[in-house]
Design a protein around this motif. Structure first.
Motif, mmCIF file in Angstrom:
data_model
loop_
_atom_site.group_PDB
_atom_site.id
_atom_site.type_symbol
_atom_site.label_atom_id
_atom_site.label_comp_id
_atom_site.label_asym_id
_atom_site.label_seq_id
_atom_site.Cartn_x
_atom_site.Cartn_y
_atom_site.Cartn_z
ATOM 1 N N SER A 86 0.815 -1.230 0.000
ATOM 2 C CA SER A 86 0.000 0.000 0.000
ATOM 3 C C SER A 86 0.838 1.264 0.000
ATOM 4 C CB SER A 86 -0.951 0.012 1.219
ATOM 5 O OG SER A 86 -1.787 -1.117 1.188
ATOM 6 N N ASN A 87 2.013 1.182 -0.575
ATOM 7 C CA ASN A 87 2.859 2.362 -0.696
ATOM 8 C C ASN A 87 2.912 2.786 -2.158
ATOM 9 O OD1 ASN A 87 3.559 2.564 1.996
ATOM 10 N ND2 ASN A 87 5.232 1.075 1.773
ATOM 11 N N ASP A 88 2.374 3.946 -2.473
ATOM 12 C CA ASP A 88 2.416 4.482 -3.824
ATOM 13 C C ASP A 88 3.817 4.992 -4.117
ATOM 14 O OD1 ASP A 88 2.065 5.641 -6.226
ATOM 15 O OD2 ASP A 88 0.454 7.009 -5.627
ATOM 16 N N GLY A 89 4.358 4.628 -5.271
ATOM 17 C CA GLY A 89 5.710 5.036 -5.628
ATOM 18 C C GLY A 89 5.904 6.529 -5.688
ATOM 19 N N LEU A 90 4.824 7.296 -5.895
ATOM 20 C CA LEU A 90 4.942 8.747 -5.985
ATOM 21 C C LEU A 90 5.001 9.412 -4.619
ATOM 22 C CD1 LEU A 90 2.521 9.493 -8.953
ATOM 23 C CD2 LEU A 90 5.011 9.370 -8.981
ATOM 24 N N ASN A 91 4.982 8.638 -3.549
ATOM 25 C CA ASN A 91 5.141 9.188 -2.216
ATOM 26 C C ASN A 91 6.590 9.136 -1.750
ATOM 27 O OD1 ASN A 91 2.462 9.870 -1.769
ATOM 28 N ND2 ASN A 91 1.939 7.788 -1.115
ATOM 29 N N PHE A 92 7.499 8.846 -2.662
ATOM 30 C CA PHE A 92 8.901 8.695 -2.323
ATOM 31 C C PHE A 92 9.735 9.603 -3.212
ATOM 32 C CE2 PHE A 92 6.757 4.943 -0.940
ATOM 33 C CZ PHE A 92 7.364 4.593 0.257
ATOM 34 N N HIS A 93 10.798 10.133 -2.651
ATOM 35 C CA HIS A 93 11.659 11.064 -3.380
ATOM 36 C C HIS A 93 12.107 10.479 -4.718
ATOM 37 C CE1 HIS A 93 12.015 14.025 -0.229
ATOM 38 N NE2 HIS A 93 12.374 13.109 0.654
ATOM 39 N N PHE A 94 12.742 9.329 -4.650
ATOM 40 C CA PHE A 94 13.351 8.767 -5.854
ATOM 41 C C PHE A 94 12.301 8.379 -6.882
ATOM 42 C CE2 PHE A 94 15.910 5.430 -8.104
ATOM 43 C CZ PHE A 94 16.859 6.317 -8.600
ATOM 44 N N GLY A 95 11.166 7.882 -6.428
ATOM 45 C CA GLY A 95 10.098 7.518 -7.355
ATOM 46 C C GLY A 95 9.583 8.716 -8.144
ATOM 47 N N VAL A 96 9.408 9.852 -7.441
ATOM 48 C CA VAL A 96 8.932 11.061 -8.129
ATOM 49 C C VAL A 96 9.948 11.530 -9.158
ATOM 50 C CG1 VAL A 96 8.334 13.486 -7.808
ATOM 51 C CG2 VAL A 96 7.475 11.781 -6.210
ATOM 52 N N ILE A 97 11.220 11.526 -8.799
ATOM 53 C CA ILE A 97 12.252 11.997 -9.717
ATOM 54 C C ILE A 97 12.333 11.089 -10.938
ATOM 55 C CG2 ILE A 97 14.714 12.421 -9.986
ATOM 56 C CD1 ILE A 97 13.152 14.493 -8.330
ATOM 57 N N LEU A 98 12.246 9.768 -10.722
ATOM 58 C CA LEU A 98 12.265 8.841 -11.856
ATOM 59 C C LEU A 98 11.076 9.084 -12.771
ATOM 60 C CD1 LEU A 98 13.355 5.449 -10.242
ATOM 61 C CD2 LEU A 98 14.711 6.960 -11.688
ATOM 62 N N PHE A 99 9.903 9.262 -12.181
ATOM 63 C CA PHE A 99 8.712 9.502 -12.993
ATOM 64 C C PHE A 99 8.830 10.830 -13.741
ATOM 65 C CE2 PHE A 99 4.400 10.887 -13.866
ATOM 66 C CZ PHE A 99 3.817 9.723 -14.369
ATOM 67 N N ASP A 100 9.356 11.851 -13.093
ATOM 68 C CA ASP A 100 9.533 13.145 -13.752
ATOM 69 C C ASP A 100 10.497 13.029 -14.927
ATOM 70 O OD1 ASP A 100 7.791 14.352 -12.063
ATOM 71 O OD2 ASP A 100 9.300 15.284 -10.779
ATOM 72 N N ALA A 101 11.579 12.260 -14.731
ATOM 73 C CA ALA A 101 12.538 12.084 -15.831
ATOM 74 C C ALA A 101 11.876 11.410 -17.025
ATOM 75 C CB ALA A 101 13.740 11.260 -15.347
ATOM 76 N N ILE A 102 11.094 10.373 -16.739
ATOM 77 C CA ILE A 102 10.370 9.687 -17.826
ATOM 78 C C ILE A 102 9.405 10.648 -18.508
ATOM 79 C CG2 ILE A 102 8.731 7.836 -18.345
ATOM 80 C CD1 ILE A 102 9.941 6.324 -15.930
ATOM 81 N N LEU A 103 8.673 11.410 -17.717
ATOM 82 C CA LEU A 103 7.678 12.339 -18.261
ATOM 83 C C LEU A 103 8.339 13.429 -19.098
ATOM 84 C CD1 LEU A 103 4.642 12.997 -18.228
ATOM 85 C CD2 LEU A 103 5.057 14.449 -16.238
ATOM 86 N N VAL A 104 9.461 13.954 -18.623
ATOM 87 C CA VAL A 104 10.156 15.025 -19.349
ATOM 88 C C VAL A 104 10.625 14.545 -20.714
ATOM 89 C CG1 VAL A 104 12.303 16.362 -19.374
ATOM 90 C CG2 VAL A 104 10.862 16.364 -17.342
ATOM 91 N N ILE A 105 11.294 13.397 -20.747
ATOM 92 C CA ILE A 105 11.854 12.904 -22.012
ATOM 93 C C ILE A 105 10.740 12.518 -22.984
ATOM 94 C CG2 ILE A 105 13.262 11.092 -23.044
ATOM 95 C CD1 ILE A 105 14.917 11.098 -20.460
ATOM 96 N N LEU A 106 9.729 11.796 -22.490
ATOM 97 C CA LEU A 106 8.642 11.379 -23.376
ATOM 98 C C LEU A 106 7.840 12.572 -23.879
ATOM 99 C CD1 LEU A 106 7.248 8.141 -21.669
ATOM 100 C CD2 LEU A 106 8.746 8.326 -23.652
ATOM 101 N N MET A 107 7.573 13.543 -23.013
ATOM 102 C CA MET A 107 6.767 14.689 -23.427
ATOM 103 C C MET A 107 7.492 15.530 -24.474
ATOM 104 S SD MET A 107 3.930 16.270 -23.253
ATOM 105 C CE MET A 107 3.134 15.511 -21.822
ATOM 106 N N THR A 108 8.779 15.786 -24.270
ATOM 107 C CA THR A 108 9.525 16.583 -25.244
ATOM 108 C C THR A 108 9.618 15.865 -26.583
ATOM 109 O OG1 THR A 108 11.585 15.671 -24.323
ATOM 110 C CG2 THR A 108 10.874 17.828 -23.536
ATOM 111 N N ARG A 109 9.791 14.530 -26.544
ATOM 112 C CA ARG A 109 9.843 13.776 -27.804
ATOM 113 C C ARG A 109 8.477 13.780 -28.498
ATOM 114 N NH1 ARG A 109 14.343 14.083 -26.735
ATOM 115 N NH2 ARG A 109 14.009 15.633 -28.333
ATOM 116 N N LEU A 110 7.406 13.667 -27.705
ATOM 117 C CA LEU A 110 6.054 13.642 -28.278
ATOM 118 C C LEU A 110 5.719 14.972 -28.932
ATOM 119 C CD1 LEU A 110 3.295 12.292 -28.691
ATOM 120 C CD2 LEU A 110 2.639 13.112 -26.415
ATOM 121 N N VAL A 111 6.003 16.070 -28.243
ATOM 122 C CA VAL A 111 5.703 17.389 -28.808
ATOM 123 C C VAL A 111 6.535 17.629 -30.064
ATOM 124 C CG1 VAL A 111 5.789 19.868 -28.370
ATOM 125 C CG2 VAL A 111 5.029 18.316 -26.572
#
Length: 835
Positions: A86-111
């Protein structure tokens, strides 16, 4: 007494700390009213900024809780998550940063992918603003979940390093020697494009200075804004020209030469701006600043340059530098950025300066670019654009009055407009055609990464605020977004090659010299060309060859075209020495009958065709020969060499060449003409497949020239159709005249055989060609590519199954595995007039 006072002060400070913690826990509804996101009391943290200097001055006895800076912020848990507990990965420092990195790269490539039809450069289409507060982050829940203050802090620092290493790579590629070869018109355009906007911008800024705020009205702040609009960065122009495939074009090379000079002026302005900033302190501060900057520059020019020379001495010839040196050089970029930032020059100056001291090209420059550019450009740089986008807030800009934005907007637009006018007028004065002058003007006014870095630097130093920053980012992006499509529309790099003069073999009298541009990729292409030249060598000199050694640009920005008769240059590029010396050796042995001039072009893969066409245009060549290499593998399997490079070069040269083009297919022979002297005197057999049309006629006229070599025997096979309806009547009449004239000239020549064969369809045509490959060994086959071929001779054959369309349907079949002949093939296309 002193100890007692110090102890009392510490007790009072501890008391204040305890009171602050109590107030924070019991009155959090008052302390959290300005927080970005609400959070429970157990996640509440306190940041207390203590004035440690007070320890030496003995804190005053009267303390107030308001003297402390309190900041309440949500604190995430550790770096490990477990979804099944019952621990969401977005409640952790490293999980948020990893997700942000994925989101940044995918979003810039998509646009970037979605905006690809708009033909915009990466600096416009990366889409960092999408993730910022202007679009997605306007939603507080999205912003609080994915882009908290901690996440923004990390993304901002990664983005800053992205800009830093981006400028480092550009500095590695930059060739400062271009300045030595710059022309007078380059210097005139540069000076006019910098001085005029500086003067006009200064005048306008002084007029409207009363309406500016206190920080912006300072001379150092005004100077920064004006110089930023007057100076065009090399780091901005180069990647856009690379995307537009204009690096080898005349306007592209002129723009790069001008931008290098402009960058030098920009560095001087940066130093002056830093000195003006120091005037707020004392004269001693200015003096120490100038001494520090001088020492910093000397460190790069002397110490680091000598280190690079030492690394070159440790690297074996033809080998890349060792990995440890690459790591140290990348670390050096960090050190230089730290030093320049510490001195007040900003971090970008240090990283680019580090790149400039590294020798461009192999082995150092090319190895660094090859091993680091992909990661930097595709991982770090997207964070840079998102970093800019997160600081761009359209709502903040629209919430302030126009009178607040008008002064800096007026100064910026004045600089841009007067730079456009100054560059355009000066270009026209130095006799550049209007269309080209307008193109050059637009290129020299492109904006991008360097301006973004400056804007972030200004905002961090409180020169501008978020609304002004947003407006300037939109202004910079708009200028580039408008200019790039206009450049595409105005300038066609192939236009200079469009001629209305016939430069073909057919229309070159036999007694006149035939001029050939022969392209060389590697040692194998030298062998294939020497075989062809041996066929073409008559008893007297009537063949002039311009051998162009093509090397893919790597580790440097500016393309090179070297005439080895005028400029003696040494290259570290792999394979260069062997190909050059092979040509030189052959030239010495055949000096009486062939004149060979050697050139080397170091150019990007996408624009190699431009240098080939340019040389053919300058030398008024009649024929361009492109080797198309195959080699036998285990006596059965053939593998194409340079498969990725060849088709694009071939198709572009075929489309844009100012003369006829020959594609030379050569299967590596056991006979090496460089070491077997009997090769030159042994009988050679040539077969011409005449299927009709302009290309076939060009092939026949080349074969007619080969007959001047008395060691060559020639067989001409003319393919006729049994159908007479729906043929190309005009082409057929011209073919009849050419064949009749050829037979009359060579009727008594025993080395010439002419035959006619009648075909019903394409299947019979291929069967007949295969029969010649099985029965008789010919050393060279010559045929036309496709233009004007009798359609019935190809009936039932489709170009869909062709593996190499550049060779035409018949040429592709002869070079395929299905064909049993072991021979060299020359596929000829006659010049297409495009004037």
């Amino acid at each position: 007494m002193v100890i007692t006072s110090l102890t009392l002060s510490l007790i009072m400070n501890l008391r204040d700390l305890f009171i602050a913690m109590i107030l924070l826990c019991w009155r959090e509804e008052n302390l959290m009213t300005n927080d970005i996101i609400p959070f429970p009391r157990k996640h509440c943290t306190i940041l207390i900024l203590i004035d440690f200097q007070s320890l030496t001055t003995l804190f005053p006895m009267n303390h107030n809780i308001s003297k402390y800076s309190l900041s309440c912020r949500a604190t995430l848990q550790g770096n490990s998550s477990d979804y099944f507990n019952s621990n969401d990965g977005l409640n952790f420092h490293f999980g948020v940063i990893l997700f942000d990195a994925i989101l940044v790269i995918l979003m810039t490539r998509l646009v970037a992918f979605l905006l690809r039809p708009c033909k915009q450069p990466k600096v416009v289409s990366e889409g960092g603003i999408i993730l910022g507060p202007s679009v997605l982050s306007i939603d507080k829940k999205f912003n609080g979940t994915f882009f908290s203050e901690n996440a923004k802090y990390i993304i901002g620092n990664i983005g800053t390093m992205g800009f830093m290493y981006f400028l480092f790579i550009i500095g590695v590629k930059m060739d400062l020697s271009v300045i030595k070869f710059s022309r007078r018109k380059h210097r005139m355009i540069t000076l006019a494009g910098v001085i005029i906007p500086l003067v006009t911008g200064t005048i306008v800024a002084n007029i409207i200075s009363p309406s500016m705020d206190k920080v912006l009205s300072k001379p150092s702040s005004i100077g920064r804004v004006i110089s930023a609009m007057a100076v065009t960065g090399y780091a901005v122009i180069y990647p856009i020209l690379q995307e537009l495939n204009l690096l080898s074009s005349e306007m592209g090379q002129m723009a790069l030469a001008t931008a290098i000079i402009t960058d030098g002026i920009g560095i001087i302005f940066l130093i002056i701006a830093g000195a003006l900033k120091q005037t707020d302190a004392t004269v001693d501060t200015v003096l120490w600043y100038m001494i520090s900057v001088t020492a910093f520059m000397a460190l790069g020019v002397i110490t680091l340059r000598q280190a690079m020379i030492w690394i070159l001495g440790k690297t074996p010839e033809g080998k890349p530098i060792e990995q440890v040196y690459i790591v140290l050089i990348l670390l050096g970029a960090l050190v230089m950025s730290f030093l320049s930032d510490m001195l007040g020059l900003d971090f970008a100056t240090g990283s680019m300066w580090m790149g400039l001291v590294i020798p461009d090209g192999p082995p150092i420059g090319s190895t660094i670019v090859e091993r680091s550019e992909t990661f930097i450009m595709n991982f770090f740089v997207p964070f840079s654009y998102v970093y800019i986008g997160m600081s761009t807030d359209l709502f903040a800009m629209t919430s302030v009055s126009w009178s607040r934005l008008a002064p800096i907007f007026t100064v910026a637009v004045t600089g841009i407009v007067f730079k456009l006018l100054a560059t355009l007028v000066t270009s026209l004065l130095v006799k550049i055609p209007f269309r080209d002058a307008l193109t050059l003007t637009l290129i020299l006014n492109l904006r991008g990464q360097q301006e973004f870095i400056l804007l972030m630097h200004w905002m961090e130093n409180s020169v501008i605020d978020i609304p002004s920053f947003t407006m300037l980012v939109l202004l910079v992006t708009s200028v580039t977004a408008i200019s790039t499509p206009l450049i595409r529309f105005l300038y066609d790099p192939t236009r200079p090659y469009r001629v209305n003069t016939k430069r073909t073999i057919q229309y070159t009298p036999p007694h006149e010299e035939l001029k050939v541009v022969a392209c060389v990729y590697n040692q194998d292409s030298v062998v294939s060309l020497i075989n062809l030249f041996d066929f073409s060598s008559p008893s007297q000199r009537n063949l002039s060859v311009y051998a162009l050694c093509l090397i893919e640009l790597n580790g440097r920005a500016a393309p090179l075209l070297i005439d080895h008769e005028k400029q003696i240059s040494s290259f570290n590029y792999s394979g260069y020495d062997s190909t050059y010396h092979a040509l030189k050796t052959y030239m010495e042995t055949k000096r009486d009958v062939i004149e060979i001039h050697s050139f080397t072009a170091v150019v990007p893969k996408q624009t190699m065709y431009q240098d080939i066409c340019k040389l053919a245009m300058i030398k008024e060549a009649n024929l361009v020969i492109l080797p198309f290499h195959m080699e036998w593998m285990d006596s059965v399997k053939m593998t194409e060499i340079d498969h990725q490079r060849a088709p694009s070069v071939f198709s572009n040269v075929l489309d844009h060449a100012p003369c006829s083009v020959g594609i030379l297919f050569h299967k590596v022979h056991s006979l090496n003409p460089l070491c077997d002297h009997s090769f030159y005197s042994s009988p050679r057999h040539v077969l011409v497949l005449f299927l009709g049309g302009a290309d076939a006629r060009e092939a026949l006229f080349y074969a007619d020239r080969i007959l001047m070599n008395r060691n060559v025997s020639l067989t001409v096979i003319r393919f006729l159709s049994c159908h007479h309806c729906r043929e190309y009547e005009r082409e057929k009449k011209i073919d009849n005249g050419v064949i009749t004239s050829f037979r009359e000239r060579n009727g008594r020549n025993k080395r010439v055989v002419c035959r006619d064969v009648v075909m019903k369809n394409g299947e019979e045509t291929l069967a007949t060609i295969q029969a010649f490959g099985n029965d008789v060994h010919f050393d060279l086959w010559i045929l036309g590519r496709q233009k004007g071929i009798n359609p019935f001779l190809l009936e039932g054959l489709s170009s869909d199954w062709c593996e190499h369309l550049e060779l035409g349907v018949i040429g592709d079949y002869i070079t395929s595995l299905d064909f049993n002949g072991t021979t060299s093939i020359l596929v000829v296309q006659q010049q297409t007039l495009r004037g």
